[in-house]
Scaffold this active site. Sequence first.
Site, mmCIF file in Angstrom:
data_model
loop_
_atom_site.group_PDB
_atom_site.id
_atom_site.type_symbol
_atom_site.label_atom_id
_atom_site.label_comp_id
_atom_site.label_asym_id
_atom_site.label_seq_id
_atom_site.Cartn_x
_atom_site.Cartn_y
_atom_site.Cartn_z
ATOM 1 N N TYR A 163 0.820 -1.234 0.000
ATOM 2 C CA TYR A 163 0.000 0.000 0.000
ATOM 3 C C TYR A 163 0.846 1.272 0.000
ATOM 4 O O TYR A 163 0.502 2.241 0.675
ATOM 5 C CB TYR A 163 -0.947 0.027 1.206
ATOM 6 C CG TYR A 163 -1.654 -1.269 1.495
ATOM 7 C CD1 TYR A 163 -2.545 -1.810 0.586
ATOM 8 C CD2 TYR A 163 -1.441 -1.959 2.692
ATOM 9 C CE1 TYR A 163 -3.213 -3.002 0.859
ATOM 10 C CE2 TYR A 163 -2.088 -3.144 2.969
ATOM 11 C CZ TYR A 163 -2.965 -3.667 2.047
ATOM 12 O OH TYR A 163 -3.617 -4.844 2.327
ATOM 13 N N HIS A 164 1.945 1.272 -0.761
ATOM 14 C CA HIS A 164 2.826 2.431 -0.744
ATOM 15 C C HIS A 164 3.004 3.080 -2.115
ATOM 16 O O HIS A 164 4.143 3.382 -2.508
ATOM 17 C CB HIS A 164 4.206 2.021 -0.212
ATOM 18 C CG HIS A 164 4.204 1.529 1.195
ATOM 19 N ND1 HIS A 164 5.200 0.728 1.716
ATOM 20 C CD2 HIS A 164 3.315 1.727 2.203
ATOM 21 C CE1 HIS A 164 4.927 0.459 2.980
ATOM 22 N NE2 HIS A 164 3.788 1.042 3.307
ATOM 23 N N PRO A 165 1.949 3.316 -2.903
ATOM 24 C CA PRO A 165 2.180 3.964 -4.204
ATOM 25 C C PRO A 165 2.759 5.367 -4.021
ATOM 26 O O PRO A 165 2.341 6.116 -3.140
ATOM 27 C CB PRO A 165 0.785 4.008 -4.845
ATOM 28 C CG PRO A 165 -0.173 3.887 -3.715
ATOM 29 C CD PRO A 165 0.522 3.061 -2.667
#
Length: 539
Positions: free
Chosen positions: A474-476
């Site tokens: 979940y780190h775009p």
Amino acid sequence: MDFSNFDFVIVGAGSAGCVLANRLTECGRYKVLLLEGGDSDAQFWIKVPLGYAINVTNPALNWGYHTAPDAGLKGRSISWPRGKVIGGSGSINAMAYVRGLAHDYDDWAQSGAQGWDWDSVKTVYERIETHSELTPTGRQTRGDGPVVVSDLSDQMSAFSDHFLKAAQDANYPVISDMNAPDVDGIGYYRSTVRNGRRWSSADAFLRPAERRANLCVIRNAMVDRLMSENGKITGVAFHRGAQHQQARARKEVIVCAGAINSPKLLQLSGIGPADLLRRHGVEIVHDVPQVGRGLQDHLAVSYQFQTNRATLNNTLGRTVGKLYAGAKYVFTRKGPLAVPVNQVGGFVRSDPDREVPDMQLYFNPVSYGESASGKTVVDPSAGYQISAQPCRPTSLGSIEIASASPQDAPIINPQSLSTEDDKASAIRAGRTLQRFAKTASLQAVTTAAKAPDLMVLDDAALLDDFQDRAKTVYHPTCTCRMGRDRGDSVLDARLRVHGVAGLRVVDASAFPNITSGNTNAPTMMLAMRAADLILEDSL
Ligand SMILES: Cc1cc2nc3c(=O)[nH]c(=O)nc-3n(C[C@H](O)[C@H](O)[C@H](O)COP(=O)(O)OP(=O)(O)OC[C@H]3O[C@@H](n4cnc5c(N)ncnc54)[C@H](O)[C@@H]3O)c2cc1C
């Protein structure tokens, strides 16, 4: 309401937007409008740290994005949750507080983001943080920033000690400070939790600012487009339900809509790659080819085992245990619900010759599966999970509008494992976990592997399994990144869009490269420094 006389309009009350709303209203000189597409964060499961597992699949709090079929992951389309609520993704995240490694920021500066090197950003981190640490003489605080970063090891499962022992067996250092610039080893995670409750950017920055008369916060306000006159950005068009409105910014519009929605909003507004805009019939305001390009994200692969010792499964996998944990939390704000799921982990070198740590690890004293609807289901018998995330992937993906309509989700194309380097990292991730799984300390408490059995996988099978099962952490980031010019980036080092007056982007999309670890702390730090720059430029 009159929306024509604000100095700054901020789009998005997420991890970054809340920091700016606070800092830009602090001096009292400027009127600020903060528009947020989601609703209030005053919700029980947002505040409860372990509620993370519930929030992440709650469509009421989530933009609900999915990637396009990803060739590098065998054509899988993966869920990419993003917070749609006050506090943004920081209201639904797993609360790990990780600055990242010093060289991440030196690389930012080297790619053109002058002033964002480690020595510069370290002082910004020091300004935002208050550490709540456990010492032999009790809990002590250090620092006086708004972001509370807590050591919760006194509330963690006793099983987590086995992970630290395994680190020692495998010759990895056991560390006490997950946020040291030269962090290299395994320890207890630090979390943005205060007195047993999530402490998001909204709690730290927005709440104190909401009392100020010069800040106006509008919830459920979806910004559809940026407005421009003669190429200068002058405001935004937004809607609340069926009501369509416009707001003007005397000074600037600051887009803080996150790494997916910020490039989407710029593209919808005619600021993006000319060929893409033409394809969707969007009038070109500024041809900025890198908007939406250069997407970076972290993937992690996880393996689970059954154990003969008690883990969180013994409590959370059984009705009586759940009732006990719930009552303990309600009456004392302590116990399993008061601690995020990632308890132990850190940064290690997948082989000793690596110059810097290249793997982030997560060790959780619980095993679980997923229901058909994607909900987390805790196993009834004791288990644990170990996960590895390559720190600095080199694959570059993209975000592109799917049409000229703000209602349509953008196309997210992560291009995972599209470089040989990333494929090799995927194998090294599995090898690193094998090193832990076969330590005497973990072997002594492990009864069986849940399929697939990590211990029998060779390099080819590790890569195959990564492609089959790895998931986003979940780190775009990086989709409107800082850099030198419009050939290599979207923003200059002051977060102004190249060649576009009246517009900045301040959020995780502005990272020049992904940091080695979790991205919430770097996003809040980035917004804090961005506020300094905006205030300097506004004098
Ligand atoms: C499930 C999950 C777990 C995570 N776990 C961790 C963790 O443990 N530790 C960590 O460091 N990081 C974690 N992260 C990542 C971290 O939370 C994000 O990197 C960070 O919150 C990004 O901040 P941002 O300001 O860029 O975007 P966001 O916080 O997502 O904020 C964007 C805001 O803009 C609003 N918005 C978007 N478009 C519009 C529009 N058109 N109009 C109006 N409003 C709009 C959104 O609703 C949102 O509130 C996690 C993220 C997720 C989703």
